[in-house]
Every structure is written in C-alpha cells, then in structure tokens.
Design an enzyme around this catalytic site. Structure first.
Site, PDB file in Angstrom:
ATOM      1  CB  THR A 152      -0.947   0.042   1.222  1.00  0.00           C
ATOM      2  OG1 THR A 152      -0.158  -0.142   2.402  1.00  0.00           O
ATOM      3  CG2 THR A 152      -1.975  -1.077   1.142  1.00  0.00           C
ATOM      4  N   GLY A 153       2.137   1.126   0.120  1.00  0.00           N
ATOM      5  CA  GLY A 153       3.008   2.309   0.066  1.00  0.00           C
ATOM      6  C   GLY A 153       3.122   2.837  -1.356  1.00  0.00           C
ATOM      7  CE  LYS A 154       6.978   7.847  -4.325  1.00  0.00           C
ATOM      8  NZ  LYS A 154       7.758   9.074  -4.379  1.00  0.00           N
ATOM      9  CG  ASN A 155       8.929   3.110  -4.111  1.00  0.00           C
ATOM     10  OD1 ASN A 155       8.867   3.720  -5.167  1.00  0.00           O
ATOM     11  ND2 ASN A 155       9.793   3.402  -3.167  1.00  0.00           N
ATOM     12  CB  ILE A 172      12.687  -3.716  -4.672  1.00  0.00           C
ATOM     13  CG1 ILE A 172      11.935  -4.912  -5.225  1.00  0.00           C
ATOM     14  CG2 ILE A 172      13.047  -2.723  -5.752  1.00  0.00           C
ATOM     15  CD1 ILE A 172      12.702  -5.713  -6.249  1.00  0.00           C
ATOM     16  CB  THR A 173      14.133  -1.734   0.310  1.00  0.00           C
ATOM     17  OG1 THR A 173      12.785  -2.163   0.384  1.00  0.00           O
ATOM     18  CG2 THR A 173      14.324  -0.451   1.101  1.00  0.00           C
ATOM     19  CD  GLU A 174      19.382   3.013  -3.997  1.00  0.00           C
ATOM     20  OE1 GLU A 174      18.455   3.132  -4.811  1.00  0.00           O
ATOM     21  OE2 GLU A 174      20.492   3.557  -4.131  1.00  0.00           O
ATOM     22  CE1 TYR A 182      16.429  -1.336 -15.862  1.00  0.00           C
ATOM     23  CE2 TYR A 182      16.472  -3.711 -15.588  1.00  0.00           C
ATOM     24  CZ  TYR A 182      16.156  -2.455 -15.103  1.00  0.00           C
ATOM     25  OH  TYR A 182      15.578  -2.328 -13.874  1.00  0.00           O
ATOM     26  CD  GLU A 228      25.835 -19.013 -15.633  1.00  0.00           C
ATOM     27  OE1 GLU A 228      25.868 -20.213 -15.401  1.00  0.00           O
ATOM     28  OE2 GLU A 228      26.253 -18.128 -14.875  1.00  0.00           O
ATOM     29  CG  HIS A 279      46.117   1.174   5.949  1.00  0.00           C
ATOM     30  ND1 HIS A 279      46.848   1.562   4.870  1.00  0.00           N
ATOM     31  CD2 HIS A 279      46.299   2.134   6.888  1.00  0.00           C
ATOM     32  CE1 HIS A 279      47.453   2.698   5.134  1.00  0.00           C
ATOM     33  NE2 HIS A 279      47.150   3.070   6.335  1.00  0.00           N
TER      34      HIS A 279
END
Lengths: 404, 423
Positions: A56-59, A199-201, A263, A308, A356
């Site tokens: 239900t969130g924006k994304n 998916i969250t960044e 992509y 691959e 280092h």
C-alpha cells in the site's frame, strides 16, 4: 562489414528459431495445486506465487500496478523443445570488475549494429491467455494494520504468515522503506517462504549483516537483494522493477549487480535472438542474500540455460575466478563449454581502500590486468569492449556448434 | 585490442583513486570529531582541543595544556597524508610538534590555508580547524581496525602488533602478523574475542584487562553508531601503561543517516566538492571529476559504463551522475544545470535506459533545462526503454539542437567528436 554481419546474424537467427533452445515445455494443465510442483531451476518459474510486502506504500503501489500490467502482456509461450538438447552448455561469464564506486559493463544495443535486415519484434509480444496470469501474478499484499482490505484488486493481510496461509504464496517482493525493510525480510524468513526479493535501497549495513547471519543459519528461504531490480524468468515470472518487454525466453542466464546495465545485457541478447532463461539482479549492496556464485551454480544445473552473463564486484572477482574454475571442472566433465568473460570496469589502484583495513582483509593487491590474465589462463575468453558483446557471444555459439 | 584495455586500465587508475575516496558517499568525520566521539564511549584518546582561530589557540593552550612543554598541532582535513603534505602558502607539513610558545604562530600559518596531500588531489583541502593535541610518549605503536567484512558477513576486528603507514606492505609480507577476529553479530563481542584481539596487538606494558575493556568499548561504538570502518593507526601504549587511540579514522554508513542524526550533523561540506554539495541538495548522486564530457545516466552501473566508454573513445568524463530510477523532471533540470555550470564541460552525454525511469520525463527535463539555462555545449542524447518513442518525440518537437545516438558506442563517439571545433 555490417551487411555481412547482418547476413550472418540473419541466417543464424533463422536457424536459432528453427531449432530453438530446449526449454521447459509449456502446459497450462500442469498447473494444479494438489501436488507440489518441482522446485524452479533458477529460483522462479510459472508456479511462483508472490505477495507484496509494503503493497500500500507509494513504491509498492506503483510497482504492483506495473506487475499486474505485465501479467497481461507477457511473452508468448516458449516453443516446443528440439531434439538436439544436449548440444552443449555454453558458459558465458561476464565479469564486471568494478572500482569502488560501482559496476561497469558497457553494452550496445545491437539492433542497429546488425543492420535493419534483422528485425526482432520483441517489443510487442503476444498476450498470454488469462488463466496463465494466476501463477506469476501477485496473489496478495502485506501491510500491517491494513489486513482485510483490498488494494489494486488484491487482498491485503497484516502479516506474511497470514498472507501465506490464505494465498499459498511461496515468494515475496519487498518495497518497504529502509528503516523497516530488514524487519520485513526477517518476517518473510520466519514465515519460511521459498524466496524473498527485496527491492529496497538504503538499508543500513549493520541491519543487513544481521539478516545475513540469520539467513546463513537456515536453508529454506532464499533472499535476493536488497537494493536490486529483482528477478525475471521471461514468459513465466517477473518479480521486480525491470521493464518486462525487453526480455524474451531463451538460452542465456544473466546475473548482475547493476539494474540498468542488466537491461543493456538483456536488450542485446534479445536482439541477437538468444533470449534469456532467467535474469537475476542480485543488487548493489555489500551484504546481500544471493551472490554471483549462488546463481552460477543454479545456471549450471538449468537445462534451459546454455550461456551466462554475470557481473561481480572487484572484491568478488576472486569468487568469480573460483566459480569459473568450478564451472570449468563441472562443465568439462560433460561437454566442452566455452566461457566468455567481459571485463568491464576500472580497478581501484592496488591496495588502496578507505583506510588500510580493506586491503589487509583481502590480503593484498591485484590489478584488473592480473585478473584478466588469470581468467584467460583458466580458458575464459575475455572480451574487452562490452560494446562488442553481441558479436562475441554469437562467435562463441558458432565456434561451439550451438548455432549451425 | 590489448592496447586499448591497457590504456583504459592505466588511464583509469588515477581516476579510480579519486572515486575510491568518494566511495559510496560514506560519511567521514574529522580527527577531532572522532576523538570526541570515542571519549564519549570511554575510549582513551590523547587530550586535545579543536580551534578555528588564533585567538582561540591562546585560550586553549592556557586552559587545556597548562603543564605541557610541547604540543602537537594537526591540520584538520578529511584526507590522509597530512604529515607529508604541503600548504599552498609554502608551509611544509600539515602536522607539527612545536614548543608551547610557538603554537599560536604555527596554527596561524595553517588556519584558512589550503593543504595539499597525496590524497587530496592537486586542488588540496581547506584547513578550517586545527587540533591541538597532547604529545604522548609512546612505547609502542600497533594497528587496530573494525570493519564489516563481506567474507565472514559480519563485523571483523583486525589487530597487528606493528602499526604505522606501511601496514599494507606488512600485511603482504607477514600475513601471520595480522590477527583477524570475526564477531558473532548476535552474541556481540565476548571477553574471549576481546582477549584474542589484545593478544594480537601484543602490548608490551599496557594492562591486559584494561585493554580488553577498551576493545569492547570500541566495538560498542562501531555497532551503535553504524560505522562501516573504525581504524586506529596507531593504537599505542603510553609510558603509564595505557592503551590509547592516537589517530582514528571513522566512516559511517550513509544508509543509517535517518537514525544517526547527531553523527550526520558533523558532516563538513567545506571538505567536499561544491558541485557535489549542490547535487546532494537536489538528491542526485554526483561525483565531480576533471574531464570534459559531462554525463547524465540512470543507474550507477550504466553510469560507470558510460564513463568507461567515453574514455575508450578518447574522451574524459567530467563527472559521474546517476539520476536514479525515481528522478522527477525538476531533478533532471537541476542535474542539467549542474552539468552546464561546469566550465570544463565541452559536451554533454545523456544516456538513459529507462526501466522505471521514463524517457519522456528525461526528455521534458532536458527541454525545460534548456529553456532555463543557455546551452553552450553540444548535447548527445541516447534514449532507450520505457516511453522511448514519446521521449524522442518530445526532443524532436522542442526544436533543440541535439545529437541523437542509437547505442553506447555511437553516443561516446559523437560526444568525443562534438568536442572538436565545428568543421
């Protein structure tokens, strides 16, 4: 030269279509819920049932809409398998050595490269029959306190366990914002879903370290991501934010840390007629659920994957080399398999890290050139300009007799 | 073919060094800020006072160091190699040990001046504060660090009985001297873990159980403040048997900014490229470089690839700019403004493969930006992906003089060619 190339590809393409890659046969009748379907070859397939955490969130809303839309425009069913399925596993490994900042692969859209003789209309695939949508479409969502409501035509539940019980979901996609995303992953883990795609960044590293430690203690749930575009098996299942229309069911497995760069790889392999078996975006975070080697192993065992493309960070290049050696060993025992690697990227100056500690931990130095040399010595074909990847891949296929 | 790769790798090393420092925009704090934070956790640090002006120096010396004969004066910049650096004014060295009477004088020569070190690049960094430190009589210098290790997928403590700047060479020649102790993230640091670390440090005089406590406190700081790196080089023993963090480098996870407001308030924008500060305000991922072709790309991987292919075609990227997947039209406009405001930029290359990022949004952004900012340099645009046809149409109908490219090779080639004077 381009006319010759286009003729070559034209003839290759017609042969590719005449003897298409062996794929899992498509049959709507095979989808029934009484008996558990076999596990997917590479994490997802047409039987994957997905719930969306954070729907239900924006994304969550935006990407769920997109996912539902893709469901009505999926590519047509893969053609019948050919008899020449054991022609050999082509192993195309693209190594992206990165600088500290990110991934580097450069690929050109090769449609024009090969001239207009080759016209692959992958942008407008035929829609699938409606009943096929059930298996790869989303079956529900989770937002705490909104259980019992409906969103975009899907039932919403308070918890992952509830959603799983009601919808028989076996996978989840997470669009929850960073402060709560790690907890969302843990919830899916505790509910024992087969697959979680985050998916969250922007999840704090310390949080992900804990998630990883928890993941390592069990073997039921696999995490892909976070900070990833998702996973797609063209024609069967799409979980994530990638543009579906550029994909086409086919023979090349792709695993990469970068979204848009993947992509390009997809675009190119579609354009040359090879298509993709499964594309996994493992994400750009330092601590993620699935790495390059995990995907490689799956691709190796997947009969549909004949080649691959893989992307890894410089720090993981050692892992890539290891994986290549392992693969070469495994593959050599079957038939002769070529390995093609793309070195795209700039290496950090040897030993230079923030402080280092990094260099000390990794035990020292090693330039990109060292790694290229080692890959070549392992029998890997290293292609230098990623703009030429399409040509190189086709060359390799041709050399190994995978296209007549 | 081999030649171009070699050229690429060689040419990139200096660039990569710069990228390395900007790595993923982790927060760096000044030495004095790190020391302050560590002392809050009960970690031994040398006594020190940060000052921003010569007037403050006198008071600081008087109240902070009443009995000292000598004081260490350290320039505060967010880069290493200060000791061997040179000020643009001519003063050699960013760190000086001077007699108490001379502190004001040397501080005056550092404050407000630009210090150039191996790590700052030729433009150097401004010294807004100096740190006046107690001069310690050190018995022994060791190395200590905590980092989040990818292999063990958890916190890792690294200890070495010999510290100093040649630690990396040491690590290569004598790997057995580097003690690594992975910590179970659920259990936290146990006494046993801490004891292993102290054994690795092999202090000669410092009290062992007090040292164990210091190690535990360092770990606590590392976890509670979302550090990605805590490096103490040297960690030293003083003649009065104490373990002291003589110089520390702390990096904090940018992703944790939402829950570490106090730490992130310490950010010093004067140490950052002003273009990057502007970009951060517009929420753009931007890293300024020195080249001539400005880039605007969506996705970090593709952006890196674009920079790379520019170099392969003989050009030099002016920046790394990732507009990301969720960029709004106004962000695109801002990005364009930043690119065009860079005097060095002789051509702009826009490479967008739209997935979630829609090509028509980018196109509208470019058109609007061109209205607001006079376009003095050629713009090469390569669009692909979601809404590509709308995007191309918007660009065409705008009447702007743009060079369109079909693929990456083509785009880089055109950008490079467009830099030359018109035929």
């Amino acid at each position: 030269m381009s006319r010759q190339a286009s003729k070559l590809v034209g003839s290759l393409a017609s042969k590719v279509f005449a003897n298409p890659a062996p794929v899992v046969p498509y049959s709507p009748l095979s989808r029934h819920f009484a008996a558990a379907p076999p596990a997917p070859a590479v994490f997802v397939d047409k039987n994957t049932r997905v719930i969306c955490q954070g729907i239900t969130g924006k994304n969550g809303t935006f990407h769920t809409e997109q996912a539902i839309e893709y469901g009505t425009k999926m590519v047509s069913p893969p053609p019948e398998p050919s008899s020449s399925s054991g022609k050999g596993l082509v192993w195309i490994v693209v190594a992206f050595l990165t600088s500290s900042v990110g991934l580097l692969v450069f690929l050109a859209s090769s449609v024009d490269l090969f001239g207009s003789d080759l016209h692959l209309d992958f942008r407008f695939p035929r829609p699938l029959p409606k009943d096929l949508l059930i298996s790869s479409a989303l079956v529900g969502g989770v937002t705490p306190k909104k259980g019992g409501t409906e969103h975009l035509g899907l039932p919403v539940f308070n918890t992952v366990s509830e959603a799983k019980a009601e919808t028989k979901a076996n996978a989840s996609v997470i669009y929850v914002p960073p402060p709560f995303a790690a907890a969302a992953i843990m919830e899916a883990l505790e509910a024992e879903l087969d697959l979680v795609v985050c998916i969250t960044e922007g999840i704090p590293q310390h949080d992900m370290v804990r998630v990883k430690a928890a993941l390592n203690k069990q073997s039921k749930t696999r995490l892909i991501g976070p900070n990833c575009p998702g996973i797609i098996k063209p024609g069967e299942c799409k979980i994530g934010i990638m543009p579906g229309y550029i994909h086409k069911p086919g023979r090349v497995g792709i695993v990469s840390r970068s979204g848009t760069l993947t992509y390009e790889a997809v675009f190119q392999t579609t354009a040359v007629g090879l298509g993709q078996s499964t594309c996994v975006g493992i994400g750009g975070d330092p601590f993620n659920g699935t790495n390059f080697v995990d995907c490689l192993r799956k691709f190796l065992e997947d009969p549909q994957t004949e080649g691959e493309i893989g992307g890894t960070a410089e720090e993981d290049a050692a892992a890539l080399l290891q994986a290549s050696f392992q693969a070469c060993d495994l593959l050599e025992s079957k038939t002769e398999k070529p390995v093609v690697a793309f070195i795209a990227g700039l290496t950090a100056p040897p030993g230079r890290r923030m402080g280092h500690a990094g260099a000390i931990v990794s035990g020292g130095k090693g330039t990109a050139q060292d790694k290229i040399k080692t890959l070549r010595e392992a029998g890997v074909t290293v292609v230098e300009s990623p703009a030429k990847i399409g040509v190189a891949v086709l060359d390799v296929f041709k050399q190994r007799g995978l296209v007549d | 073919m081999r030649g171009s790769l070699g050229k690429l790798v060689a040419g990139s090393l200096s660039l990569a060094g710069r990228w390395q420092k900007q790595q993923l925009r982790r927060l760096n704090v000044h030495e004095y800020q790190g020391a302050e934070l560590m002392s809050k956790y009960g970690i031994n640090v040398p006594k020190g006072v940060a000052v921003s002006s010569v007037e403050e120096v006198k008071e600081a010396v008087r109240s902070g160091f009443p009995n000292e004969k000598e004081i260490v004066v350290k320039s505060q910049i967010l880069a290493g190699g200060r000791g061997l650096g040179t000020f643009k004014s001519g003063l050699q060295g960013g760190v000086h040990i001077v007699k108490t009477e001379e502190v004001a004088d040397i501080a005056g020569k550092m404050l407000g001046q630009i210090l150039v070190t191996k790590q700052t690049g030729p433009q150097g960094k401004i010294v807004s504060k100096v740190y006046l430190c107690q001069k310690l009589s050190l018995v022994n210098e060791m190395y200590f660090a905590i980092t989040l290790d990818r292999q063990t997928a958890g916190p890792l403590i690294i200890a070495c009985r010999k510290g100093g700047t040649s630690i990396e060479d040491l690590a290569e020649k004598f790997p057995d001297m580097i003690i690594k102790v992975p910590i179970d993230v659920f259990k936290g640091i146990t006494d046993e873990d801490a004891a292993k670390v102290v054994d690795g440090l092999a202090p000669k005089v410092a009290d062992k159980s007090a040292s164990i406590e210091q190690v535990k406190k360092l770990y606590q700081l590392f976890c509670e403040r979302d550090c990605t790196l805590l490096e103490i080089n040297p960690i030293a023993e003083t003649s009065d048997n104490q373990l002291v963090a003589a110089d520390a480098k702390l990096n904090f996870d940018d992703n944790a900014a939402f829950r570490q407001k106090e730490i992130f308030a310490l950010r010093d924008p004067s140490q950052e490229d002003p273009r990057e500060v502007d970009a951060a305000k517009a929420d753009l991922n931007y890293i300024g470089l020195d080249g001539e072709i400005g880039c605007m790309v969506n996705g970090a991987g593709l952006a890196m690839a674009t920079m790379d292919i520019i170099k392969l075609h003989g050009g030099t990227p002016a920046n790394f700019l990732d507009v990301g997947g969720n960029a709004s039209e106004s962000q695109v406009v801002e990005a364009f403004k930043i690119l065009t405001s860079d005097d060095k930029v002789k051509a702009i290359l826009v490479n967008i493969f739209g997935g979630i990022m829609k090509c028509d949004i980018i196109a509208s952004g470019i058109v609007n930006a061109a209205k607001q900012v006079a376009l003095k340099v050629p713009v090469v645009v390569r669009l692909e992906g979601t809404n590509v046809d709308q995007g191309k149409r918007i660009l065409k109908e705008s009447g702007m003089t743009l060079i369109t490219a079909e693929d990456l090779d083509d785009a880089a080639e055109k950008a490079w060619n467009s830099e030359s004077p018109p035929k």
